[in-house]
Design a protein around this motif. Structure first.
Motif, PDB file in Angstrom:
ATOM      1  N   GLY A  81      38.427  11.810   3.401  1.00 49.29           N
ATOM      2  CA  GLY A  81      38.439  12.611   2.015  1.00 49.29           C
ATOM      3  C   GLY A  81      38.475  14.628   1.908  1.00 49.29           C
ATOM      4  O   GLY A  81      39.663  14.254   1.051  1.00 49.29           O
TER       5      GLY A  81
ATOM      6  N   ARG B 272      41.995   6.142   1.993  1.00 46.54           N
ATOM      7  CA  ARG B 272      41.427   4.802   2.097  1.00 46.54           C
ATOM      8  C   ARG B 272      42.157   4.431   2.952  1.00 46.54           C
ATOM      9  O   ARG B 272      41.760   3.207   4.291  1.00 46.54           O
ATOM     10  CB  ARG B 272      41.907   3.652   0.742  1.00 46.54           C
ATOM     11  CG  ARG B 272      40.053   4.186  -0.476  1.00 46.54           C
ATOM     12  CD  ARG B 272      41.142   3.275  -1.116  1.00 46.54           C
ATOM     13  NE  ARG B 272      42.074   2.120  -1.646  1.00 46.54           N
ATOM     14  CZ  ARG B 272      41.647   1.653  -3.151  1.00 46.54           C
ATOM     15  NH1 ARG B 272      39.937   1.085  -2.711  1.00 46.54           N
ATOM     16  NH2 ARG B 272      42.321   0.796  -3.283  1.00 46.54           N
TER      17      ARG B 272
ATOM     18  N   ARG C 250      46.565  10.200  -3.198  1.00 48.49           N
ATOM     19  CA  ARG C 250      45.720  10.757  -1.889  1.00 48.49           C
ATOM     20  C   ARG C 250      44.425   9.895  -1.897  1.00 48.49           C
ATOM     21  O   ARG C 250      44.049   9.916  -0.406  1.00 48.49           O
ATOM     22  CB  ARG C 250      44.945  12.419  -2.445  1.00 48.49           C
ATOM     23  CG  ARG C 250      46.000  13.553  -2.666  1.00 48.49           C
ATOM     24  CD  ARG C 250      45.631  14.440  -3.074  1.00 48.49           C
ATOM     25  NE  ARG C 250      46.255  15.818  -3.422  1.00 48.49           N
ATOM     26  CZ  ARG C 250      46.629  16.264  -2.190  1.00 48.49           C
ATOM     27  NH1 ARG C 250      46.709  16.485  -0.611  1.00 48.49           N
ATOM     28  NH2 ARG C 250      47.492  17.209  -2.702  1.00 48.49           N
ATOM     29  N   LEU C 251      44.248   9.321  -2.808  1.00 46.78           N
ATOM     30  CA  LEU C 251      43.250   9.042  -2.664  1.00 46.78           C
ATOM     31  C   LEU C 251      43.204   6.901  -1.206  1.00 46.78           C
ATOM     32  O   LEU C 251      42.389   6.965  -0.391  1.00 46.78           O
ATOM     33  CB  LEU C 251      42.105   7.828  -3.751  1.00 46.78           C
ATOM     34  CG  LEU C 251      41.204   7.120  -3.520  1.00 46.78           C
ATOM     35  CD1 LEU C 251      40.083   7.658  -2.432  1.00 46.78           C
ATOM     36  CD2 LEU C 251      40.349   6.995  -4.955  1.00 46.78           C
ATOM     37  N   GLU C 252      44.458   6.886  -2.011  1.00 39.69           N
ATOM     38  CA  GLU C 252      44.994   5.472  -1.627  1.00 39.69           C
ATOM     39  C   GLU C 252      45.789   5.944  -0.029  1.00 39.69           C
ATOM     40  O   GLU C 252      45.291   5.221   0.876  1.00 39.69           O
ATOM     41  CB  GLU C 252      46.066   5.407  -2.284  1.00 39.69           C
ATOM     42  CG  GLU C 252      47.019   4.047  -2.166  1.00 39.69           C
ATOM     43  CD  GLU C 252      46.153   3.127  -2.727  1.00 39.69           C
ATOM     44  OE1 GLU C 252      45.180   3.030  -3.643  1.00 39.69           O
ATOM     45  OE2 GLU C 252      46.131   2.243  -1.750  1.00 39.69           O
TER      46      GLU C 252
ATOM     47  N   ALA D 153      36.413   7.272  -9.207  1.00 40.04           N
ATOM     48  CA  ALA D 153      37.892   6.866  -9.100  1.00 40.04           C
ATOM     49  C   ALA D 153      39.367   6.698 -10.543  1.00 40.04           C
ATOM     50  O   ALA D 153      40.130   7.180  -9.777  1.00 40.04           O
ATOM     51  CB  ALA D 153      37.888   5.909  -8.117  1.00 40.04           C
TER      52      ALA D 153
ATOM     53  N   ASN E 102      34.467   4.637  -1.940  1.00 41.99           N
ATOM     54  CA  ASN E 102      35.562   3.747  -2.398  1.00 41.99           C
ATOM     55  C   ASN E 102      36.132   3.917  -0.875  1.00 41.99           C
ATOM     56  O   ASN E 102      36.518   2.806   0.190  1.00 41.99           O
ATOM     57  CB  ASN E 102      37.264   4.210  -3.241  1.00 41.99           C
ATOM     58  CG  ASN E 102      37.264   3.840  -4.155  1.00 41.99           C
ATOM     59  OD1 ASN E 102      37.542   2.391  -4.156  1.00 41.99           O
ATOM     60  ND2 ASN E 102      36.492   4.059  -5.211  1.00 41.99           N
ATOM     61  N   LEU E 103      35.678   5.457  -0.766  1.00 39.25           N
ATOM     62  CA  LEU E 103      35.959   5.516   0.803  1.00 39.25           C
ATOM     63  C   LEU E 103      35.496   5.327   2.550  1.00 39.25           C
ATOM     64  O   LEU E 103      35.379   4.575   2.913  1.00 39.25           O
ATOM     65  CB  LEU E 103      35.963   6.738   1.395  1.00 39.25           C
ATOM     66  CG  LEU E 103      37.444   7.486   0.571  1.00 39.25           C
ATOM     67  CD1 LEU E 103      37.575   9.149   0.965  1.00 39.25           C
ATOM     68  CD2 LEU E 103      38.665   6.996   0.953  1.00 39.25           C
TER      69      LEU E 103
ATOM     70  N   PRO F  97      42.477   2.477  -6.772  1.00 38.17           N
ATOM     71  CA  PRO F  97      41.506   2.186  -6.204  1.00 38.17           C
ATOM     72  C   PRO F  97      40.313   1.906  -6.682  1.00 38.17           C
ATOM     73  O   PRO F  97      40.212   0.528  -7.688  1.00 38.17           O
ATOM     74  CB  PRO F  97      40.900   3.576  -6.689  1.00 38.17           C
ATOM     75  CG  PRO F  97      41.810   3.480  -7.934  1.00 38.17           C
ATOM     76  CD  PRO F  97      42.619   3.036  -7.760  1.00 38.17           C
TER      77      PRO F  97
ATOM     78  N   VAL G  77      34.699   8.430  -5.652  1.00 39.71           N
ATOM     79  CA  VAL G  77      35.778   8.039  -4.459  1.00 39.71           C
ATOM     80  C   VAL G  77      34.906   8.235  -2.744  1.00 39.71           C
ATOM     81  O   VAL G  77      35.608   7.322  -1.850  1.00 39.71           O
ATOM     82  CB  VAL G  77      35.902   9.306  -4.646  1.00 39.71           C
ATOM     83  CG1 VAL G  77      37.332  10.142  -3.581  1.00 39.71           C
ATOM     84  CG2 VAL G  77      37.007  10.204  -5.521  1.00 39.71           C
TER      85      VAL G  77
ATOM     86  N   LEU H 159      40.243  16.201  -1.412  1.00 39.25           N
ATOM     87  CA  LEU H 159      39.724  15.633  -2.474  1.00 39.25           C
ATOM     88  C   LEU H 159      38.112  15.894  -1.989  1.00 39.25           C
ATOM     89  O   LEU H 159      37.193  15.154  -2.648  1.00 39.25           O
ATOM     90  CB  LEU H 159      39.995  13.630  -2.503  1.00 39.25           C
ATOM     91  CG  LEU H 159      40.765  12.872  -2.623  1.00 39.25           C
ATOM     92  CD1 LEU H 159      40.845  11.517  -2.832  1.00 39.25           C
ATOM     93  CD2 LEU H 159      41.623  13.540  -4.345  1.00 39.25           C
TER      94      LEU H 159
ATOM     95  N   ARG I  53      45.291   9.896  -6.808  1.00 35.93           N
ATOM     96  CA  ARG I  53      45.293   8.865  -6.859  1.00 35.93           C
ATOM     97  C   ARG I  53      45.740   8.055  -5.569  1.00 35.93           C
ATOM     98  O   ARG I  53      45.245   7.107  -5.088  1.00 35.93           O
ATOM     99  CB  ARG I  53      45.774   7.901  -7.913  1.00 35.93           C
ATOM    100  CG  ARG I  53      44.055   8.009  -9.373  1.00 35.93           C
ATOM    101  CD  ARG I  53      45.519   6.948 -10.351  1.00 35.93           C
ATOM    102  NE  ARG I  53      44.158   6.635 -10.795  1.00 35.93           N
ATOM    103  CZ  ARG I  53      43.928   4.980 -11.514  1.00 35.93           C
ATOM    104  NH1 ARG I  53      43.796   4.530 -11.354  1.00 35.93           N
ATOM    105  NH2 ARG I  53      42.976   5.438 -12.899  1.00 35.93           N
TER     106      ARG I  53
END
Lengths: 248, 287
Positions: free
Chosen positions: A124, A152, A147-149, A137, A100-101, A91, A97, A129, A145
């Motif tokens: 998100g 994204r 999940r964020l990956e 992030a 990032n998105l 991230p 977060v 998230l 992380r």
């Protein structure tokens, strides 16, 4: 016959003496979910890097929906619909977060203003998230992380999503959540190529499994048949591949 | 009372230091370039403005309105050509390239303008002041501090509220991943350098307006700017403001007691921060 969403033809790549791909062919139909297994160092992540455009194959061609994208730079491939996640989540640590998105929704999916905000918030929420959208992030734990990956990858509105070991290092209930999420995404018509050592997560999601070893696909087909293949068992020497086992 | 006066002058001087440091902070924060020619570019901008004022009958505000955007454009162009080239061949070469530019600029200025100090004539503004209680506050000092704060607010708003700004932060955080999202990192780097050069031009003009400058003055400016950035914390713009203000205050307070130790005191503060708080007073993870 519909055009494959992704087609690799005769891809070869070597780093010095190490062969990571040798005359490799792979086609992914629209909406299809494919799992890829293989021993460490088999070249799975490099395969993704070549599809995403970060590394160039020594020879061979990659096409997407019938269009040759072999010479297209990575950022253009993201725009036309190739989303990827990284094995080690990367991230933008200093950003929230949500931001990032937003970056992926803006430049990946080509959205602007309110539409980009909505997409960022929705993806998100979707990966769970929603409560930490405003957290940095860099402060997230491993599960978040991962999940964020995934988020994204989704925020850039891909046609095909490349998942690189998103289940590795997670607990059983976490893996179950993730499988649920990815199945949901796939049912919306997204094609998925998923590299994973957590084999049971794959078998719950994909109908097709390929095994990459020595730069070749040594098996490709029904997941359980592939896992029973003596050659596949051979390359996993020392580890028995069962559907319950977590070799990550 | 005199202490209070020194404190006020220090804060205003700190505003000027901050203005110098902002550009350095941005170029380091986004591209990890330490621009050793930073101070020289400020002096170059000052001499360009002095030349414009001398050769044309343009009013000063017009000269400023020409010089600052022109420098931003020069910054963008330099980044896309020279700096990008040197970035591609490793961090050490950017140091060498900017060091080389520093020497070239200093000598070109010496050749063109001689070593005589010159100043940008801004009329009454340079000397006028207003009283606050027993102390006199110079307008130009207030202008410097306000410009410094304005620059930081504008840049922060750009970085946090605009899509391009967010992309800039993403590129500064992880250029490889940012490229995957479709970021044109070279263009972004160009924009960042353009902003930095615009800020450094403002700083140079202000310096030449409040005191005279000579072609070799850039090196000392670079050192102060560098110290402000490090004292405040690398990569944090508000930290840079705190760093610039602390440096200015320490210098003028010490000068109040012993004028010859003023510069030394600033360096000592820098040394103390490096020794005991190397992350700076207001550390930031990234921009």
């Amino acid at each position: 016959m519909t055009e494959p969403v992704l087609a690799l033809r005769g891809i070869s790549k070597r780093f010095g003496e190490v062969v990571v791909a040798e005359d490799l062919d792979l086609t992914v139909a629209p909406g299809e979910a494919i799992g890829i297994v293989g021993p460490n160092g088999a070249g799975k992540s490099t395969l993704f890097s070549m599809i995403a455009g970060e590394q160039k194959p020594d020879s061979g061609a990659i096409s997407m929906l019938g269009r040759d994208i072999s010479s297209l730079p990575a950022q253009d491939r993201t725009r036309i619909g190739i989303g990827r996640t990284f094995q080690i989540p990367r991230p933008f640590e200093g950003m929230s977060v949500f931001e990032n998105l937003l970056v992926f929704a803006t430049s990946g999916a080509g959205l602007h203003g309110h539409a980009a905000y909505t997409r960022a918030a929705e993806t998100g929420e979707r990966v769970g998230l929603g409560d930490v959208l405003n957290a940095q992030a860099g402060s997230l734990g491993l599960l978040a992380r991962k999940r964020l990956e995934l988020a994204r990858g989704l925020a850039s509105d891909p046609t095909v999503l490349l998942l690189d070991e998103v289940a590795g290092g997670l607990t059983e209930p976490e893996v179950a959540d993730l499988v649920e999420l990815i199945r949901g995404v796939q049912q919306e018509g997204l094609a998925i190529v998923w590299i994973e050592h957590v084999v049971h997560a794959l078998t719950q999601t994909v109908r097709r499994l390929a095994c990459l070893a020595g730069g070749r696909l040594i098996a490709d087909g029904d997941p359980f048949e592939v896992l029973d293949d003596p050659v596949v068992r051979e390359v996993y020497l020392g580890t028995t591949l069962t559907t319950e086992e977590d070799t990550a | 009372m005199q202490i209070l006066d020194a404190l006020a002058q220090g804060i205003l001087l700190g505003g000027l230091y901050t203005l110098f440091a902002v550009g350095l902070s941005i170029m380091f924060g986004v591209m990890r370039i330490v621009n050793l020619a930073h101070g020289d570019f400020a002096i170059l901008a000052a001499f360009l403005a002095i030349l414009l004022v001398g050769e044309t009958s343009f009013p000063v505000w017009l000269v400023v309105a020409i010089t600052v955007p022109a420098f931003a454009a020069i910054g963008y162009f330099l980044q896309r050509t020279l700096f990008q080239q040197s970035l591609n061949s490793g961090p050490l070469s950017t140091l060498l390239v900017t060091f080389g530019m520093s020497i070239v600029i200093q000598n070109a200025l010496l050749e063109a303008f001689s070593a005589n100090p010159q100043r940008l004539d801004v009329g009454q503004l340079a000397t006028a002041s207003f009283p606050v209680g027993p102390i006199a506050i110079p307008y130009i000092g207030v202008l410097g501090l306000m410009l410094a704060i304005l620059c930081i607010v504008a840049i922060e708003l750009f970085l946090r509220r605009t899509a391009t700004g967010r992309m800039t932060r993403a590129v500064s955080d992880d250029p490889d991943t940012a490229r995957l999202t479709g970021a044109n990192s070279r263009h972004i780097y160009g924009l960042a350098t353009g902003i930095a050069f615009g800020a450094v031009a403002i700083a140079g003009l202000l310096l030449a307006a409040r005191s005279s400058v000579e072609p070799t003055a850039g090196s000392m400016r670079l050192i102060f700017a560098f110290e402000a950035v490090v004292i405040g914390g690398l990569g944090s713009l508000w930290g840079t403001l705190v760093g610039g203000l602390s440096l200015g205050v320490v210098q003028t307070l010490v000068a109040h007691f012993d004028p010859s130790s003023s510069i030394l005191a600033g360096h000592l503060l820098f040394l103390l921060v490096l020794a005991f708080r190397p992350q700076g007073l207001i550390p930031a993870r990234s921009l």
